[in-house]
Design an enzyme around this catalytic site. Structure first.
Site, PDB file in Angstrom:
ATOM      1  N   GLU A 116      -4.949  -9.329   2.002  1.00  0.00           N
ATOM      2  CA  GLU A 116      -5.898  -9.092   2.950  1.00  0.00           C
ATOM      3  C   GLU A 116      -7.471  -9.179   2.669  1.00  0.00           C
ATOM      4  OE1 GLU A 116      -2.948  -6.036   5.243  1.00  0.00           O
ATOM      5  OE2 GLU A 116      -4.975  -5.421   4.907  1.00  0.00           O
ATOM      6  N   GLU A 123       0.901  -1.199   0.187  1.00  0.00           N
ATOM      7  CA  GLU A 123       0.017  -0.063   0.035  1.00  0.00           C
ATOM      8  C   GLU A 123       0.656   1.343  -0.032  1.00  0.00           C
ATOM      9  OE1 GLU A 123      -3.036   0.090   2.843  1.00  0.00           O
ATOM     10  OE2 GLU A 123      -3.958  -1.731   2.044  1.00  0.00           O
TER      11      GLU A 123
END
Length: 479
Positions: free
Chosen positions: A268, A161
């Protein structure tokens, strides 16, 4: 006397054998088992006890440093049915042999992030050109050195990210490809096998496809480009509660990634609103609508932290208790047709990556610069000659299998006889049908289960036993 000696020699030899998971490979858009040709689907959990705030280099402790802790958690993961863990923050100066070997013995692969939240140990998204330097890369190479020799090291994440909004999409992408290039070049020079390197993306829909296309495309016209990501992962929380394929937007994600040239999976997933979670996305993620495109995913997360995504509560004295989320996820995993899921021959193995071009990028602000930053001063020497004093891990024999800590199920009852069950060589952990809180099963066996083929398990075991018997006989002949 002869028979007794043979038996003792055979048992001693068997005890010294450390069974190993098969190192997996990537072909096209699939993870594959090179021994069987079967596709591998990730059924995993994120594993970072203590959370990112608990990472303290120099303390001698990280999520994979304590064999007793890993044994406890591996036993619970084996019952849960997972085949992979993602570990975010590791200290490359620590010995991880015990934990890596425990997870290896039960058929669980490791996805390792090379970065940490600390300054100097990750790319600073606000000014990536300042943090992309020899000191940073020396540490990422140290993580590679530490984990490269474990056969159950599945891959390395070059970033997580780092591109997390429209603004970071302007300047960060070339640096993500640069880190990917440097890691892959280092692995090519210093590892006995190729280990995939990829990126874990934030689910920011405005730039998600641009990020994917930027990372999967090739500047050379084929897969030889070292700056190209071997895989693309996504942290997605769009399925909340008892949602659906369309309401969650999973249908859009599947359609968007249909033509991927590299494996795509959820690094995730598991929205925690509402709570407790019901994990109704599991049968869809591993069902016929999504498996042709995506390669599974990892639930966030194993241990209960302040963010309230946990499956297991871990106490300061080492004891643990299952949460209702663990039971719900286990129940969903038990419904999967694992034989079909893991036993199918890989088919997306010949796809060709797109050539890098500005036409791949749809956002007017996302980077269209495919000129990758040059290797920083001093880094090429590290790539050519290796880092100084690498801490190389190795698989060791796992002699202790019983969990010593107190572990309770979600109803508060102590789980007796909790232990890992080492699997046959080349086997992969899979759901067993157990209900860990009720003690019942939904299949014909309550033992931890594995997936393998006759080719990869029966033949291997037969050959292994033959070799052991032959060696034992040789030993006795020398007596």
């Amino acid at each position: 006397m002869f028979t007794s000696t043979l038996r003792c020699a055979f048992i001693a030899l068997c005890a010294s054998v450390a069974l190993a998971a098969t190192p997996l490979e990537i072909k096209g858009a699939d993870f594959i088992n090179p021994k069987t040709g079967n596709r591998f689907q990730l059924v995993g959990v994120a594993y970072q006890p203590g959370g990112s705030s608990g990472y303290n280099p120099g303390s001698g402790v990280d999520p994979l440093s304590d064999g007793a802790v890993c044994l406890r958690d591996a036993a619970l993961m084996q019952r849960l049915g997972v085949n992979a863990i993602r570990v975010y923050n590791v200290d490359p100066s620590i010995n991880h042999d015990a934990c890596a070997s425990i997870f290896n013995s039960v058929g669980i692969y490791m996805l390792i992030d090379v970065n940490s939240p600390l300054a100097g140990e990750s790319i600073d998204r606000s000014a990536p050109w300042n943090s992309y330097n020899v000191g940073y890369l020396n540490r990422t190479f140290a993580v590679v050195e530490n984990f490269k020799s474990y056969p159950n090291t599945l891959l390395f994440f070059a970033g997580n990210e780092v591109i997390n909004d429209v603004d970071t999409g302007k300047s960060v992408p070339p640096y993500m490809r640069a880190v990917t290039r440097d890691l892959k070049n280092y692995i090519a020079k210093h590892s006995s096998r190729s280990i995939p390197v990829g990126y874990s993306a934030a689910d920011v829909r405005e730039i998600l496809l641009d990020t994917w296309n930027y990372m999967q495309c090739t500047t050379t016209g084929d897969t030889s480009d070292p700056s190209r990501g071997d895989l693309f992962a996504l942290n997605s929380y769009s399925w909340c509660g008892d949602s659906s394929y369309t309401t969650s937007g999973y249908d859009v994600l599947t359609a968007d990634f249909t033509n991927t040239s590299c494996p795509v999976f959820f690094s995730e997933y598991g929205c925690n609103k509402p709570s407790p979670r019901v994990f109704t996305e599991v049968p869809v993620l591993y069902g016929p609508l999504m498996t042709p495109v995506l390669s599974g995913g990892l639930v966030y997360e194993f241990s209960q932290e302040t963010s309230n995504y946990g499956l297991v509560t871990i106490n300061s004295d080492g004891s643990a208790q299952l949460m209702s989320d663990y039971d719900a996820l286990q129940g969903q995993y038990n419904k999967l047709n694992i034989t079909l899921l893991q036993g199918s021959v890989a088919t997306n193995t010949t796809v060709t990556p797109p050539k890098c071009s500005s036409s791949l990028i749809t956002s007017s602000t996302f980077s269209k610069n495919f000129t990758i930053p040059a290797v920083p001063d001093g880094v090429q020497d590290l790539i050519n000659n290796g880092i100084k004093n690498p801490n190389n891990g190795k698989i060791i024999s796992v002699s202790s299998t019983k969990v010593t800590q107190i572990v309770k199920n979600s109803a508060g009852s102590t789980m007796s006889g909790l232990a890992i069950t080492p699997l046959a060589d080349d086997a992969i952990n899979s759901p067993s049908g157990q209900n860990s809180s009720s003690g019942t099963t939904t299949t014909t066996t309550s033992a931890p289960s594995s997936t393998s083929t006759k080719k990869s398990s029966a033949t291997t075991m037969k050959a292994g036993l033959g070799a052991l018997l032959g060696t034992a006989a040789f030993v006795i002949a020398l007596l």
